[in-house]
Design an enzyme around this catalytic site. Sequence first.
Site, PDB file in Angstrom:
ATOM      1  N   ASP A   1     -10.705  91.897  -4.977  1.00 49.71           N
ATOM      2  CA  ASP A   1     -10.739  93.329  -5.249  1.00 49.71           C
ATOM      3  C   ASP A   1     -12.141  93.931  -5.173  1.00 49.71           C
ATOM      4  O   ASP A   1     -12.818  94.134  -6.182  1.00 49.71           O
ATOM      5  CB  ASP A   1     -10.119  93.653  -6.613  1.00 49.71           C
TER       6      ASP A   1
ATOM      7  N   ASN B   1     -11.305  89.905 -12.004  1.00 52.02           N
ATOM      8  CA  ASN B   1     -11.536  90.020 -10.563  1.00 52.02           C
ATOM      9  C   ASN B   1     -12.166  88.766  -9.985  1.00 52.02           C
ATOM     10  O   ASN B   1     -12.718  88.789  -8.881  1.00 52.02           O
ATOM     11  CB  ASN B   1     -12.415  91.239 -10.257  1.00 52.02           C
TER      12      ASN B   1
ATOM     13  N   ASP C   1     -17.336  95.845 -10.031  1.00 50.82           N
ATOM     14  CA  ASP C   1     -16.358  95.734 -11.119  1.00 50.82           C
ATOM     15  C   ASP C   1     -16.093  94.256 -11.384  1.00 50.82           C
ATOM     16  O   ASP C   1     -14.952  93.799 -11.395  1.00 50.82           O
ATOM     17  CB  ASP C   1     -15.060  96.455 -10.735  1.00 50.82           C
TER      18      ASP C   1
END
Length: 330
Positions: free
Chosen positions: A222, A211, A206
Amino acid sequence: MENNTSDATPYYRLDPDTVLQAVDSTGLLTDGRLLALNSYENRVYQVGIEDAEPIVAKFYRPGRWSDAQIQEEHDFSEELAEAEIPLIAPMRIDGASLFRHDGFRFALFRRQGGHAPELEDKETRLWLGRFLGRMHAVGRARPFQHRPALTPERFGAESIATIIEGRWLPPHLETAFESLAEDLTNTIEDAWGRAGDFATIRLHGDCHPGNLLWRDGPFFVDMDDCQSGPAVQDLWMLLSGDRYEMENQLADIIEGYRQFCDFNPAELQLIEPLRTLRMLHHAAWLARRWEDPAFPIAFPWFDSPRYWEELILSLREQLGTMQEPALTLN
């Protein structure tokens, strides 16, 4: 697959006292300061510690991941940190990184300041490419045993089923969405076929700019969505603009990336299909989480006809984009 049958303790029991008691249970001594951070999938807090810097506590959503899947996230993070790749790995206390208190599972992280990377800067893109190349060189070393893979079935077919079977679509859009979903599925499968026998490696999963933190260089944050998949999954979310702009950005990222890891150009066939899968997965994620009281408050537009009309329009545009030639490396 995500584990939907494990601990189902609802988040409404996670009050401030429970958060502080959970952190205290690890042997740390909290000072009563608590700040909720922006997170919907999990619950994340900055927690004050006596005579020390605050830490970040992440309480995992009950029922989403198994203990083995969470531990694999932690182990991968530590493997990357040991390779001197800057990221925020979970803290270990007495050899453990996954803790339990009052039915909740949680992990602790040191606090890291920083700002979003300046993706319009060429040197930043080169640096990020090197950063991701180093990460993927580690990711290729061995497979995940418990974490799921990013596939058209998991992000596409399962997401479409969630939307249709949950009766989320306004009646006048049901037929249009079902027909479009079939076309999207076929086009994505065709692109997967054109990409050929690409490697499936351990990924951040992701890797959007939110992030990434920048402080004298990048930091990953994360790793909650780490999974197996094509390397390009961790690259395409750093691109923006029109085709010409994205190809120039991609050239810089790949130039840095190839200093540490090979890149298969056939994976460029997957960029727009992966974008489409992310759109479908996001809509299904909101549907699956709608019973969580935080979601109707944060996303009040989700169950409105306008949202679904705009999503179908965007997916139709994506269908057209997927039928155009893939991005190329200049």
